[in-house]
Write a protein that holds these residues in place. Sequence first.
Motif, PDB file in Angstrom:
ATOM      1  N   UNK A   1       0.819  -1.227   0.000  1.00  0.00           N
ATOM      2  CA  UNK A   1       0.000   0.000   0.000  1.00  0.00           C
ATOM      3  C   UNK A   1       0.848   1.270   0.000  1.00  0.00           C
ATOM      4  N   UNK A   2       1.999   1.210   0.699  1.00  0.00           N
ATOM      5  CA  UNK A   2       2.782   2.463   0.820  1.00  0.00           C
ATOM      6  C   UNK A   2       3.293   2.971  -0.530  1.00  0.00           C
ATOM      7  N   UNK A   3       3.432   2.034  -1.509  1.00  0.00           N
ATOM      8  CA  UNK A   3       3.929   2.444  -2.830  1.00  0.00           C
ATOM      9  C   UNK A   3       3.020   3.529  -3.440  1.00  0.00           C
ATOM     10  N   UNK A   4       1.732   3.415  -3.127  1.00  0.00           N
ATOM     11  CA  UNK A   4       0.797   4.395  -3.692  1.00  0.00           C
ATOM     12  C   UNK A   4       1.128   5.816  -3.264  1.00  0.00           C
ATOM     13  N   UNK A   5       1.616   5.971  -2.054  1.00  0.00           N
ATOM     14  CA  UNK A   5       2.021   7.312  -1.585  1.00  0.00           C
ATOM     15  C   UNK A   5       3.071   7.894  -2.520  1.00  0.00           C
ATOM     16  N   UNK A   6       4.071   7.068  -2.864  1.00  0.00           N
ATOM     17  CA  UNK A   6       5.129   7.518  -3.768  1.00  0.00           C
ATOM     18  C   UNK A   6       4.604   7.790  -5.165  1.00  0.00           C
ATOM     19  N   UNK A   7       3.775   6.870  -5.659  1.00  0.00           N
ATOM     20  CA  UNK A   7       3.266   7.012  -7.030  1.00  0.00           C
ATOM     21  C   UNK A   7       2.450   8.305  -7.172  1.00  0.00           C
ATOM     22  N   UNK A   8       1.563   8.512  -6.216  1.00  0.00           N
ATOM     23  CA  UNK A   8       0.680   9.697  -6.316  1.00  0.00           C
ATOM     24  C   UNK A   8       1.492  10.992  -6.219  1.00  0.00           C
TER      25      UNK A   8
ATOM     26  N   UNK B   1      10.179   7.433  -1.898  1.00  0.00           N
ATOM     27  CA  UNK B   1      10.491   7.661  -3.325  1.00  0.00           C
ATOM     28  C   UNK B   1      10.907   9.110  -3.634  1.00  0.00           C
ATOM     29  N   UNK B   2      10.807   9.963  -2.638  1.00  0.00           N
ATOM     30  CA  UNK B   2      11.062  11.404  -2.871  1.00  0.00           C
ATOM     31  C   UNK B   2      12.547  11.726  -2.995  1.00  0.00           C
ATOM     32  N   UNK B   3      12.884  12.534  -3.989  1.00  0.00           N
ATOM     33  CA  UNK B   3      14.236  13.105  -4.082  1.00  0.00           C
ATOM     34  C   UNK B   3      14.073  14.612  -4.145  1.00  0.00           C
ATOM     35  N   UNK B   4      14.974  15.314  -3.492  1.00  0.00           N
ATOM     36  CA  UNK B   4      14.783  16.780  -3.455  1.00  0.00           C
ATOM     37  C   UNK B   4      14.812  17.376  -4.868  1.00  0.00           C
ATOM     38  N   UNK B   5      15.497  16.683  -5.788  1.00  0.00           N
ATOM     39  CA  UNK B   5      15.551  17.175  -7.159  1.00  0.00           C
ATOM     40  C   UNK B   5      14.150  17.223  -7.796  1.00  0.00           C
ATOM     41  N   UNK B   6      13.245  16.371  -7.303  1.00  0.00           N
ATOM     42  CA  UNK B   6      11.894  16.335  -7.877  1.00  0.00           C
ATOM     43  C   UNK B   6      11.224  17.709  -7.781  1.00  0.00           C
TER      44      UNK B   6
END
Lengths: 262, 250
Positions: free
Chosen positions: A87-94, A195-200
Amino acid sequence: MPAPFTGPVRFLGRFILSGLAHLGRLSLLVAEVIRGFAQWRIWLPRSVAEAANVGGGSLFIVLMISAFAGAVTALQAGYQWQSSLPAYVLGGVIVETIVLELGPVLIGLVLAGRIGARYAAELGTMRVTEQIDALESLGRSPASHLIIPRVLASTVMVPVLVVIADVVAVGAGWIGVKEVLPITDWDFRYGAQYFWRSFDAWYSLIKAVSFGCAIGLISCYMGFNTKQGAEGVGKSTTAAVVASSVIILLLNVLLARILLHS
Amino acid sequence: MIVLSGVRKRFGEQVVLDRVNFEVQEGETVALMGPSGSGKSVLLKHINGLLRPDAGSVKVDGLEVPTLKRQQLAELRTRIGYVFQNGALFDSMDVFENVRLGIADDSKYRDLDYARDRVRECLRLVNLHPDEMRKLPAQLSGGMRKRVGIARAIAGAPKYLLYDEPTSGLDPVNADVIDELVKRLEEELGVTSVMVTHDVRGAFRVADRLALLYDSTIVLEAPPEEFRASADPRVRAFLERDFDSTSFAA
């Protein structure tokens, strides 16, 4: 009797010549804008007023679209991945979908319509009613009075609106996904951070700045070169929206290739 | 002094000006007449560099206008007030800001006290009350918009005034007011004026000399009496047609 290929060749020739003429005139406008920056006393207060106008006027539509887009992204992602991934993958995807793509591109396209049409129609009307000629005849630069404030306002305000849109869309996505899947706040936050990178964030901002600058410059160019009365204003307004949208899509690909894969 | 010699201008296939020679001496008012679409406004726009000729020379105060650099042209334009056909007032600005834009000197433009006094003075010269300063162009009548356009053109204390059909679209009373104004500005400010007009009656009242632009060229440039007495069929046709319509309207 003309050769059978004359028609297409002539069409292609005219198309290329017209494209080059646009490029030449756009370059001249950019040169005018660069020269006009010296007159900061003129463009600075007008830019602030224009930015407030553009930002305030676009806020409602940006909030609406980002909330709905965030919620739909979450619902569709939840539908596709309801049992195949943790389920946590959805946080990253969204979050990644919204910040990297949906926020800047969707808002960019909406603002190309809203701001681009407004700028082209304003300047086009000023051109056909001789207001731009009047400004020139008073020895004043149309670049510092009319173009720089508009280009700066859209270059600054599009990123601000994109950041607001990103935050609202992520919030709406978070609420939306919790409605349809058994995902906790902790799961969503963990996935988003994992999944977050500051470059995003920088990538999103760079795109938004480029789109804002393109919208401002292209629509001012179209409006500034309006001809032939009310019909001309209609044509340049349509052309401004279409050209800004196409350039946004091209820049989107170009920036993805340069910034994500080099 | 304004001197145009051998000026040619075409837009696509259409030749608008063909070897036009035109001269305006210091302190005089010249009315430039001609049928619609004969290129009168095009000629006027060559004088302050809004248009460049395809061939020929346009000189103002000895300066060759088409070859001037950007800064020189901007400087020259501060000496030339231009009154546009429909006023060309900036919609988003009130009357005060519109007229203030005409103040050529940047330091004076930024000095609010000076600007307020100057705008008030210019509005007085065009018979407008200072109370009109806060109105937007959309709140003004056609005649008032034209007068604000004139106020903006004189705000920078120009040496030359170019009027592009200042009385078109106005009723005869307002047209007379504008004609009086043109005459008064010439006397009070000592400006040299070129007035593009269809209005023969107004042109004869205001101008020291008249010119007729016909078939892309100037066919006659003469003082009023000589102009009226001309036997040139093109001049006669223009004058008689206009006099006919004037008498019909009366």
